[in-house]
Motif scaffolding. Structure first.
Motif, PDB file in Angstrom:
ATOM      1  N   ARG B  23       0.819  -1.220   0.000  1.00  0.00           N
ATOM      2  CA  ARG B  23       0.000   0.000   0.000  1.00  0.00           C
ATOM      3  C   ARG B  23       0.851   1.268   0.000  1.00  0.00           C
ATOM      4  O   ARG B  23       0.323   2.365  -0.176  1.00  0.00           O
ATOM      5  CB  ARG B  23      -0.957  -0.012   1.193  1.00  0.00           C
ATOM      6  CG  ARG B  23      -2.012  -1.099   1.054  1.00  0.00           C
ATOM      7  CD  ARG B  23      -3.021  -1.071   2.173  1.00  0.00           C
ATOM      8  NE  ARG B  23      -4.079  -2.043   1.941  1.00  0.00           N
ATOM      9  CZ  ARG B  23      -5.074  -2.279   2.776  1.00  0.00           C
ATOM     10  NH1 ARG B  23      -5.149  -1.609   3.911  1.00  0.00           N
ATOM     11  NH2 ARG B  23      -6.002  -3.181   2.486  1.00  0.00           N
ATOM     12  N   ALA B  24       2.135   1.119   0.207  1.00  0.00           N
ATOM     13  CA  ALA B  24       3.030   2.289   0.150  1.00  0.00           C
ATOM     14  C   ALA B  24       3.354   2.680  -1.292  1.00  0.00           C
ATOM     15  O   ALA B  24       3.880   3.772  -1.534  1.00  0.00           O
ATOM     16  CB  ALA B  24       4.313   1.987   0.916  1.00  0.00           C
ATOM     17  N   ILE B  25       3.049   1.807  -2.245  1.00  0.00           N
ATOM     18  CA  ILE B  25       3.423   2.083  -3.639  1.00  0.00           C
ATOM     19  C   ILE B  25       2.678   3.295  -4.190  1.00  0.00           C
ATOM     20  O   ILE B  25       3.270   4.157  -4.851  1.00  0.00           O
ATOM     21  CB  ILE B  25       3.179   0.832  -4.515  1.00  0.00           C
ATOM     22  CG1 ILE B  25       4.147  -0.286  -4.109  1.00  0.00           C
ATOM     23  CG2 ILE B  25       3.340   1.163  -6.007  1.00  0.00           C
ATOM     24  CD1 ILE B  25       3.861  -1.628  -4.770  1.00  0.00           C
ATOM     25  N   ALA B  47      -3.265   3.845 -13.008  1.00  0.00           N
ATOM     26  CA  ALA B  47      -2.925   2.660 -13.806  1.00  0.00           C
ATOM     27  C   ALA B  47      -1.496   2.210 -13.524  1.00  0.00           C
ATOM     28  O   ALA B  47      -1.218   1.010 -13.432  1.00  0.00           O
ATOM     29  CB  ALA B  47      -3.106   2.965 -15.290  1.00  0.00           C
ATOM     30  N   VAL B  48      -0.605   3.181 -13.394  1.00  0.00           N
ATOM     31  CA  VAL B  48       0.783   2.842 -13.069  1.00  0.00           C
ATOM     32  C   VAL B  48       0.838   2.115 -11.728  1.00  0.00           C
ATOM     33  O   VAL B  48       1.525   1.103 -11.581  1.00  0.00           O
ATOM     34  CB  VAL B  48       1.661   4.111 -13.029  1.00  0.00           C
ATOM     35  CG1 VAL B  48       3.071   3.775 -12.527  1.00  0.00           C
ATOM     36  CG2 VAL B  48       1.730   4.757 -14.405  1.00  0.00           C
ATOM     37  N   VAL B  52       2.433  -1.646 -11.179  1.00  0.00           N
ATOM     38  CA  VAL B  52       3.573  -1.857 -10.271  1.00  0.00           C
ATOM     39  C   VAL B  52       3.150  -2.737  -9.099  1.00  0.00           C
ATOM     40  O   VAL B  52       3.884  -3.638  -8.669  1.00  0.00           O
ATOM     41  CB  VAL B  52       4.128  -0.505  -9.773  1.00  0.00           C
ATOM     42  CG1 VAL B  52       5.228  -0.714  -8.743  1.00  0.00           C
ATOM     43  CG2 VAL B  52       4.645   0.326 -10.956  1.00  0.00           C
ATOM     44  N   HIS B  53       1.955  -2.486  -8.596  1.00  0.00           N
ATOM     45  CA  HIS B  53       1.413  -3.285  -7.489  1.00  0.00           C
ATOM     46  C   HIS B  53       1.357  -4.761  -7.869  1.00  0.00           C
ATOM     47  O   HIS B  53       1.706  -5.636  -7.071  1.00  0.00           O
ATOM     48  CB  HIS B  53       0.021  -2.745  -7.147  1.00  0.00           C
ATOM     49  CG  HIS B  53      -0.738  -3.549  -6.135  1.00  0.00           C
ATOM     50  ND1 HIS B  53      -0.789  -3.212  -4.795  1.00  0.00           N
ATOM     51  CD2 HIS B  53      -1.494  -4.669  -6.275  1.00  0.00           C
ATOM     52  CE1 HIS B  53      -1.540  -4.091  -4.159  1.00  0.00           C
ATOM     53  NE2 HIS B  53      -1.980  -4.987  -5.028  1.00  0.00           N
ATOM     54  N   ALA B 116      -0.284  -6.185 -15.530  1.00  0.00           N
ATOM     55  CA  ALA B 116       0.857  -5.266 -15.683  1.00  0.00           C
ATOM     56  C   ALA B 116       1.214  -5.102 -17.159  1.00  0.00           C
ATOM     57  O   ALA B 116       1.501  -3.985 -17.617  1.00  0.00           O
ATOM     58  CB  ALA B 116       2.050  -5.785 -14.888  1.00  0.00           C
ATOM     59  N   GLU B 117       1.188  -6.197 -17.899  1.00  0.00           N
ATOM     60  CA  GLU B 117       1.537  -6.139 -19.320  1.00  0.00           C
ATOM     61  C   GLU B 117       0.504  -5.354 -20.125  1.00  0.00           C
ATOM     62  O   GLU B 117       0.841  -4.738 -21.148  1.00  0.00           O
ATOM     63  CB  GLU B 117       1.677  -7.552 -19.879  1.00  0.00           C
ATOM     64  CG  GLU B 117       2.921  -8.276 -19.387  1.00  0.00           C
ATOM     65  CD  GLU B 117       3.013  -9.710 -19.872  1.00  0.00           C
ATOM     66  OE1 GLU B 117       4.135 -10.229 -19.957  1.00  0.00           O
ATOM     67  OE2 GLU B 117       1.954 -10.324 -20.151  1.00  0.00           O
ATOM     68  N   GLN B 118      -0.734  -5.389 -19.689  1.00  0.00           N
ATOM     69  CA  GLN B 118      -1.777  -4.647 -20.398  1.00  0.00           C
ATOM     70  C   GLN B 118      -1.650  -3.138 -20.181  1.00  0.00           C
ATOM     71  O   GLN B 118      -2.024  -2.348 -21.044  1.00  0.00           O
ATOM     72  CB  GLN B 118      -3.168  -5.110 -19.925  1.00  0.00           C
ATOM     73  CG  GLN B 118      -3.502  -6.546 -20.246  1.00  0.00           C
ATOM     74  CD  GLN B 118      -3.482  -6.820 -21.735  1.00  0.00           C
ATOM     75  OE1 GLN B 118      -4.238  -6.228 -22.498  1.00  0.00           O
ATOM     76  NE2 GLN B 118      -2.580  -7.689 -22.160  1.00  0.00           N
TER      77      GLN B 118
END
Lengths: 112, 145
Positions: B23-25, B47-48, B52-53, B116-118
């Protein structure tokens, strides 16, 4: 995440707020398990006020849906109002799998 | 978007390998975007965060393990894109064991890396020595168009 549940004769409802991620997905699974234990297999999970959904949250919903359908019920969802929180459903095409439910009404002040 | 003539790096985020730490991301990315003066027209930060999450969750679940140590995330920005990299010393990623979801029969797991790839323009994995490195590249909208 906060969750509130309510049950009527025909439907069990789980209303979530905040983040539905790997942490809160554990709580959601527990809530769904309790509905199943009470033999309630028609469930609505209201995500309207959820701000973030990840693949773990999605997995909890999908697992609940699969088990509900195995018991002649269904797990329907009220999709998040936030477009960013809805994204994961579109990316994984689960927006074509879950049946969309109407928005739930206010279920009272008691939050789990 | 103001042109960024040089590559800028942002301070490393170090996380314990557990789900709560992820949750820090989001706040870290918000701070990073502020330091880089990224605007909503540049990049969709929500979205980022999701991309990353999801990679970070794979690290927690399949590489380092829950409670198995730490991993780190770095951010870098130039005039074309935001690059986010993760570094961990856990189990190597076995690409041969990864397959994209099969949509004709909805499955319960296996969507993390696919998500992530999408979202990212590219997702790259490298094993460097005993370390795993993931790089996610998010091109700015002005570059895409």
């Amino acid at each position: 995440m906060t969750a509130h549940t309510a049950t009527t004769d025909s439907l069990a409802t789980i209303v979530l707020r905040g983040r539905l991620d790997a942490v809160s997905a554990v709580k959601l699974r527990h809530e769904i398990d309790e509905k199943f234990a009470a033999e309630r297999f028609d469930i609505v999970v209201d995500l309207a006020a959820v701000e973030f959904v990840d693949s773990a949250g999605l997995a909890a919903l999908a697992n609940g849906m699969r088990r509900a359908r195995q018991n002649a019920g269904d797990l329907r969802v009220v999709y998040p109002a936030s477009p960013s929180a809805r994204r994961v459903f579109a990316l994984t095409r689960f927006d074509q799998v879950f049946v969309e439910a109407d928005a739930t009404t206010d279920l009272g002040p008691e939050w789990l | 978007m103001a042109p960024k003539s040089i590559t800028m790096e942002y301070e490393t985020l170090r996380l314990n390998s557990d789900h709560l730490s992820l949750r820090a991301i989001g706040p870290w990315l918000v701070d990073l975007a502020g330091r880089f003066d990224l605007q909503p027209d540049d990049i969709e930060l929500d979205a980022v965060e999701l991309a990353v999450h999801e990679v970070a969750m794979n690290i927690v679940d399949h590489s380092v393990g829950i409670g198995g140590g730490e991993f780190s995330i770095t951010g870098e920005c130039d005039e074309l894109a935001l690059r986010v990299r993760t570094f961990d010393a856990g189990e190597a990623f076995a690409r041969s064991n990864y397959s994209r979801p099969k949509f004709d029969e909805p499955q319960v797991r296996g969507y993390g890396l696919f998500i992530a790839e999408q979202i990212a323009d590219s997702v790259r994995y490298d094993r460097v020595g005993d370390q795993n490195q993931w790089e996610l590249v998010f091109s700015f909208r002005s570059v895409r168009s």
